[in-house]
Design a protein around this motif. Structure first.
Motif, short mmCIF file in Angstrom:
data_model
loop_
_atom_site.label_atom_id
_atom_site.label_comp_id
_atom_site.label_asym_id
_atom_site.label_seq_id
_atom_site.Cartn_x
_atom_site.Cartn_y
_atom_site.Cartn_z
N LEU A 64 41.57 -15.50 5.60
CA LEU A 64 40.61 -14.51 5.12
C LEU A 64 39.24 -15.16 4.97
O LEU A 64 39.14 -16.33 4.64
CB LEU A 64 41.06 -13.95 3.76
N PHE A 65 38.20 -14.38 5.20
CA PHE A 65 36.83 -14.85 5.04
C PHE A 65 36.22 -14.13 3.85
O PHE A 65 36.08 -12.91 3.86
CB PHE A 65 36.01 -14.60 6.31
N ALA A 66 35.86 -14.88 2.83
CA ALA A 66 35.26 -14.30 1.63
C ALA A 66 33.78 -14.01 1.87
O ALA A 66 33.14 -14.63 2.72
CB ALA A 66 35.43 -15.26 0.45
N ARG A 67 33.24 -13.08 1.10
CA ARG A 67 31.81 -12.73 1.24
C ARG A 67 30.89 -13.89 0.96
O ARG A 67 29.77 -13.94 1.47
CB ARG A 67 31.47 -11.57 0.31
N ASP A 68 31.35 -14.85 0.14
CA ASP A 68 30.51 -16.00 -0.19
C ASP A 68 30.63 -17.13 0.84
O ASP A 68 30.10 -18.20 0.65
CB ASP A 68 30.83 -16.52 -1.58
N GLY A 69 31.34 -16.87 1.96
CA GLY A 69 31.44 -17.86 3.02
C GLY A 69 32.69 -18.72 2.99
O GLY A 69 32.93 -19.48 3.92
#
Length: 95
Positions: A64-69
């Motif tokens: 998964l890729f979080a919004r914070d990078g």
């Protein structure tokens, strides 16, 4: 780990040739381990006439890729810690 799917073969020799080809391809990919855009292959294993490759990352559905990078791995179903006790049951199904 990922099983490499091989198409059905009419003859044992044909299957053996496909195994050798898959193993050669995986070993050649392992030689590219320093390339920044290629997943590192650690090993290739033939088990029950099926090739498996051991890679540095889990399958894409488990990343998964979080919004914070941040990049997050999500599936640890077969992970065990040294010293853990076995948690098995007869006839059980997980997954």
């Amino acid at each position: 780990m990922k099983e490499v799917w091989l198409p059905s073969a009419a003859f044992d020799e044909e299957h053996a040739q496909r195994l050798r080809r898959a193993e050669r391809e995986a070993r050649n990919a392992a030689r590219l381990r320093s390339h920044p855009h290629i997943v590192t292959l650690h090993d290739v294993v033939i088990e029950d006439q099926a090739p498996w490759i051991v890679m540095e990352h889990v399958k894409p559905a488990n990343v998964l890729f979080a919004r914070d990078g941040r990049v997050l791995l999500t599936d640890f179903g077969i992970a065990v810690k040294q010293g853990d006790t076995a948690l098995t049951m007869s006839g059980g199904l997980m997954g």
